[in-house]
Design an enzyme around this catalytic site. Sequence first.
Site, PDB file in Angstrom:
ATOM      1  CE  LYS A 140      12.231 -10.616  -4.607  1.00 29.82           C
ATOM      2  NZ  LYS A 140      11.818  -9.339  -5.220  1.00 29.82           N
ATOM      3  NE  ARG A 183       8.746 -11.624  -7.266  1.00 33.88           N
ATOM      4  CZ  ARG A 183       8.703 -12.695  -6.471  1.00 33.88           C
ATOM      5  NH1 ARG A 183       8.693 -13.921  -6.982  1.00 33.88           N
ATOM      6  NH2 ARG A 183       8.722 -12.525  -5.164  1.00 33.88           N
ATOM      7  N   GLY A 240      11.748  -3.548   0.201  1.00 34.96           N
ATOM      8  CA  GLY A 240      10.975  -2.407  -0.285  1.00 34.96           C
ATOM      9  C   GLY A 240      11.788  -1.333  -0.979  1.00 34.96           C
ATOM     10  CG  MET A 284      15.953  -1.742  -5.786  1.00 36.78           C
ATOM     11  SD  MET A 284      17.262  -2.756  -6.339  1.00 36.78           S
ATOM     12  CE  MET A 284      16.978  -4.195  -5.368  1.00 36.78           C
ATOM     13  NE  ARG A 336      12.427 -11.667   2.591  1.00 39.75           N
ATOM     14  CZ  ARG A 336      11.987 -10.574   2.016  1.00 39.75           C
ATOM     15  NH1 ARG A 336      12.734  -9.923   1.167  1.00 39.75           N
ATOM     16  NH2 ARG A 336      10.797 -10.105   2.283  1.00 39.75           N
ATOM     17  CG  HIS A 346       8.644   0.400   5.425  1.00 39.35           C
ATOM     18  ND1 HIS A 346       8.976   1.500   6.174  1.00 39.35           N
ATOM     19  CD2 HIS A 346       9.696   0.145   4.614  1.00 39.35           C
ATOM     20  CE1 HIS A 346      10.179   1.906   5.814  1.00 39.35           C
ATOM     21  NE2 HIS A 346      10.639   1.104   4.866  1.00 39.35           N
ATOM     22  NE  ARG A 370      40.096   3.894  30.768  1.00 39.73           N
ATOM     23  CZ  ARG A 370      39.113   3.531  29.950  1.00 39.73           C
ATOM     24  NH1 ARG A 370      39.155   3.832  28.686  1.00 39.73           N
ATOM     25  NH2 ARG A 370      38.075   2.872  30.427  1.00 39.73           N
ATOM     26  NE  ARG A 411      46.633   4.308  30.395  1.00 40.62           N
ATOM     27  CZ  ARG A 411      45.794   4.767  29.468  1.00 40.62           C
ATOM     28  NH1 ARG A 411      45.889   4.339  28.231  1.00 40.62           N
ATOM     29  NH2 ARG A 411      44.861   5.615  29.790  1.00 40.62           N
ATOM     30  CD  GLU A 427      50.112   4.293  24.252  1.00 40.66           C
ATOM     31  OE1 GLU A 427      48.933   4.616  24.069  1.00 40.66           O
ATOM     32  OE2 GLU A 427      50.667   4.357  25.358  1.00 40.66           O
ATOM     33  CB  SER A 462      48.155  -3.963  26.365  1.00 38.29           C
ATOM     34  OG  SER A 462      46.805  -3.644  26.121  1.00 38.29           O
ATOM     35  N   GLY A 484      47.466  -0.385  22.315  1.00 38.51           N
ATOM     36  CA  GLY A 484      46.588   0.763  22.537  1.00 38.51           C
ATOM     37  C   GLY A 484      46.224   1.307  21.167  1.00 38.51           C
ATOM     38  CB  THR A 485      44.080  -0.101  18.504  1.00 40.65           C
ATOM     39  OG1 THR A 485      42.942  -0.300  19.335  1.00 40.65           O
ATOM     40  CG2 THR A 485      44.857  -1.383  18.350  1.00 40.65           C
ATOM     41  CG  ASN A 486      41.391   4.225  21.247  1.00 34.29           C
ATOM     42  OD1 ASN A 486      40.914   3.441  20.444  1.00 34.29           O
ATOM     43  ND2 ASN A 486      40.861   4.463  22.426  1.00 34.29           N
ATOM     44  CG  ASP A 487      47.198   7.243  22.204  1.00 36.41           C
ATOM     45  OD1 ASP A 487      46.494   8.141  21.710  1.00 36.41           O
ATOM     46  OD2 ASP A 487      47.546   7.223  23.392  1.00 36.41           O
ATOM     47  CB  CYS A 499      43.494  -2.085  26.154  1.00 33.55           C
ATOM     48  SG  CYS A 499      44.925  -1.027  25.885  1.00 33.55           S
ATOM     49  CE1 TYR A 515      44.164  -7.841  27.258  1.00 37.35           C
ATOM     50  CE2 TYR A 515      45.933  -9.462  27.458  1.00 37.35           C
ATOM     51  CZ  TYR A 515      45.475  -8.162  27.578  1.00 37.35           C
ATOM     52  OH  TYR A 515      46.300  -7.169  28.009  1.00 37.35           O
TER      53      TYR A 515
HETATM   54  P1  ADP Z   1       9.841  -7.406  -2.853  1.00 33.92           P
HETATM   55  O1  ADP Z   1      11.253  -7.683  -3.206  1.00 33.92           O
HETATM   56  O2  ADP Z   1       9.580  -5.999  -2.565  1.00 33.92           O
HETATM   57  O3  ADP Z   1       9.344  -8.350  -1.799  1.00 33.92           O
HETATM   58  P2  ADP Z   1       8.532  -9.050  -4.803  1.00 33.92           P
HETATM   59  O4  ADP Z   1       9.247  -9.280  -6.065  1.00 33.92           O
HETATM   60  O5  ADP Z   1       8.586 -10.144  -3.823  1.00 33.92           O
HETATM   61  O6  ADP Z   1       8.999  -7.682  -4.174  1.00 33.92           O
HETATM   62  O7  ADP Z   1       7.047  -8.753  -5.188  1.00 33.92           O
HETATM   63  C1  ADP Z   1       6.161  -8.200  -4.277  1.00 33.92           C
HETATM   64  C2  ADP Z   1       4.879  -8.993  -4.248  1.00 33.92           C
HETATM   65  O8  ADP Z   1       4.343  -9.172  -5.531  1.00 33.92           O
HETATM   66  C3  ADP Z   1       5.042 -10.388  -3.720  1.00 33.92           C
HETATM   67  O9  ADP Z   1       5.015 -10.407  -2.334  1.00 33.92           O
HETATM   68  C4  ADP Z   1       3.843 -11.084  -4.298  1.00 33.92           C
HETATM   69  O10 ADP Z   1       2.722 -10.898  -3.473  1.00 33.92           O
HETATM   70  C5  ADP Z   1       3.655 -10.379  -5.595  1.00 33.92           C
HETATM   71  N1  ADP Z   1       4.196 -11.215  -6.643  1.00 33.92           N
HETATM   72  C6  ADP Z   1       5.478 -11.350  -6.993  1.00 33.92           C
HETATM   73  N2  ADP Z   1       5.619 -12.268  -7.962  1.00 33.92           N
HETATM   74  C7  ADP Z   1       4.397 -12.726  -8.233  1.00 33.92           C
HETATM   75  C8  ADP Z   1       3.883 -13.714  -9.123  1.00 33.92           C
HETATM   76  N3  ADP Z   1       4.663 -14.433  -9.924  1.00 33.92           N
HETATM   77  N4  ADP Z   1       2.550 -13.931  -9.125  1.00 33.92           N
HETATM   78  C9  ADP Z   1       1.768 -13.233  -8.292  1.00 33.92           C
HETATM   79  N5  ADP Z   1       2.178 -12.307  -7.441  1.00 33.92           N
HETATM   80  C10 ADP Z   1       3.482 -12.050  -7.389  1.00 33.92           C
HETATM   81 MG    MG Z   2      47.547   5.842  24.831  1.00 31.18          MG
HETATM   82 MG    MG Z   3       8.938 -10.122  -1.806  1.00 33.14          MG
END
Ligand code: ADP
Ligand code: MG
Ligand code: MG
Length: 889
Positions: free
Chosen positions: A26, A96, A105, A107, A351, A467, A573, A629, A757, A776, A778-781, A843, A863
Amino acid sequence: MTKWVYSFGGGKADGRADMADRLGGKGANLAEMSALGLPVPPGLTIVADACSYYFQNGHAFPDGLKAAVVEGLQRLESLTGRKFGGNSRPLLLAVRSGSRVSMPGMMDTVLNLGLNDETVLALAADTDDARFAWDSYRRFIEMYGGVVMGLGHDVFEEILEDEKARLGREQDTEMTAEEWQGLIARYKEMLAEEGFGFPGDPMAQLWGAVGAIFASWMNHRAVTYRLMHNIPSDWGTAVNIQAMVFGNLGNSSATGVAFTRNPSTGLKELYGEFLVNAQGEDVVAGIRTPQSITEKARIETGSDRPSLEKVMPEAFKEFLNVCNKLEAHFRDMLDLEFTIERGKLWMLQVRIGKRTAKAALKIAVDMVEEGLITAADAVDRIDPASLDQLLHPTIDPAARRDIIGTGLPASPGAASGEIIFTSEGAVAAEKEGRKVILVRTETSPEDIHGMQAAEGILTTRGGMTSHAAVVARGMGLPCVCGVGALRVDMRNRELVGPGIKLKEGDIISIDGSSGHVLKGVQPMLQPELSGDFERIMGWADRIRRMRVRTNAETPSDARAARAFGAEGIGLCRTEHMFFEGGRINVMREMILAETVEKRREALDQLLPMQRADFVELFEIMHGTPVTIRLLDPPLHEFLPKSDDEIDEVAAQIGMQPFHLRERIDALHEFNPMLGHRGCRLHISHPEIVEMQARAIFEAAVEAARETGEAVEPEIMVPVVGLKAELDYVKARIDEVARSVIAESGMDIAYLVGTMIELPRAALRAHVIAEVAEFFSYGTNDLTQTTFGMSRDDASSFLPTYIRKGIIDRDPFVNLDFDGVGELIKIAAERGRRTRPGLKLGICGEHGGDPVSIAFCEESGLDYVSCSPFRVPIAKLAAAQATIRNGKKR
Ligand code: ADP
Ligand code: MG
Ligand code: MG
């Protein structure tokens, strides 16, 4: 001195997009956007190393960090013309999290930081919107209470619902400034009762939030997610401290999320959702149903709520420009978060967008055509494992569809299973081998285990960016979201809708490509692999150095593998050909024979069966090499075990049961895996190799006559450790070849090679290669014999090994580069010293594992061979290995 803090904003940045390991994804991309001159609220990024320091030093911040943050804040104040904790124009902050790779989601984030009983008044005066100011304040207390104090969301929710009911308010938006103020007073009372003092000092708030975000790196959800995705726990998270912008400043403000292209189909169309007068996670939380960004999408979804394009045309146009600029810059499909404050657009995150496998292919192909990337880039960016998704079944369109609801097509593929309402229930059901559709109002990060256990996900609330949708797409699980017509009644454990009442355990099907929810089990169709898939595979084929063969012995497997583009058979086989029908008893007679004559009689019966199989296989694989084989496994695998079975078999083959028992006892081995098997059998009973060689050569003659194309059989001798073993067996094969050539008058080109093998074979490769015309692995064995560890018994201790950090991967899944890998390299190098150009292949099951395939490329193998279903995955992985190996040199 360590640089703990990086600044961004005001058209400049200390960091860059390629610094994600320090700044988190981020922070690195916020820096990149700032440097590109895009509208990004200014901010600071505390590097991830500070998080590692925090955990290594008893939750202390490193020296110099506080001073650097204070200095950075001054820059924010001058850029925004606001003051942190100021009594007029207060600067509010978003704090953030942001790790090196996105962990959606997992952290925490705290918004509106810096508000207290004084600054809230200043904010109200400054924006001329008291309602907004108090709303922001109560949101801040909720988030701070959750993230920093560790209180559950429900403790605030309860008070909020109670206040709303008392005041007769249905929606949050109906609450007035005074009413929010009243709510805040109740929040504070509750906090005091619980023994929490709410810090009024903005600086104390800030460090409380920074510490909490560092700590969130170790929360249960994040730890689980990292384990699932192989993310090292010592990376730590960076923290972004950013000036707030407000999407909740009335009806000319909004907040949203978007993808520059459709993440489900890959179509080149801006795709996203937003909410007017909203903040933060409102869009993804599923509390209000979001609106489409474009008119086109609004019309397609049949929504009567206006699009961003319609309600804020100026901001929309600017957003579109930003999207185009960013796509051209990052040369990939992007996932964006933005906020519009009183008509002004602000970019909050960018991202590389997660996408379905289907979309990944389409986007890559389109971008090559648009001139954005090269064909090699396109090949390089598809995750080979994700091709699995394309191999998912879909519901037969000809089948009658008993549709009980329609939601958003959030993740493609179809699935049938029992309705289960809880993640624990899903996990338990899966353990019993039952198929589950996890049905929830909405999912949260706590549901990951349940989602993993399910065949598919159904939610009654939430959009394409909820989510459930995001995580399901990542996992390649079919998902239907936001089926508004259905409701989960947890009290009675029922899924209800108009005229519908389904109990937990009832069977439903979901179609993640159409959004349909259907009653009962549905007939499924296998997907067709054409279009974009073919283009990418075509490019991969041109780039790839290694060949990809398949492990197959049945005609249907061979046909399937050829359809997937297999370039030969790397392992047939032969023992698998003797298990079916009446053959097994002939096989048993052969094994139980007490004289050579008796054994020859049985082998004479097996010869035509084996020959017919090979003819069919050669015809299917015409024009490509086929490695066969010789009989490999310990013979007792073919013999009956229980008393009943013994009596039955004895009757069938006309033997006295006691006699049969005696023979079985005589053949008993203490450790069959290391016993009388492989070439040892052929040395004890050369008539077996003679029969098999004859079947192969006669079939080659017949198939060549049929197809007009010569067949090149490669005969592979298993479990060789000594050159003399191979000498002996090869002499028998050559002798049979001479006779068949003389009898048929047709020349047959063939190779005789060996499996590698056993460690001894790898070490003595230079001597063995005097005889062997190919190796060839035979990485299992080879893995079993190198580790001295039986694969079938490893499940009782390997998981413990992984949990205790003794090893980090299952060596039967991902090749052990250090040990087994070294043996592979030794054998390759020594073998080729004796016989330059010695053909090398693999194989074992590792032949279909992308990481192991990369190792094969580096080791110069010719191969890989894998199961039919994995051929496309292996081809793509092999092409990527060629590209990456080339870059390394
Ligand atoms: P996550 O990593 O879970 O996406 P973010 O750090 O992106 O968390 O924050 C979640 C939400 O918070 C963002 O999608 C945005 O809507 C809001 N947010 C984050 N930074 C700001 C900011 N500087 N001003 C306003 N809203 C923000
Ligand atoms: Mg074998
Ligand atoms: Mg975000």
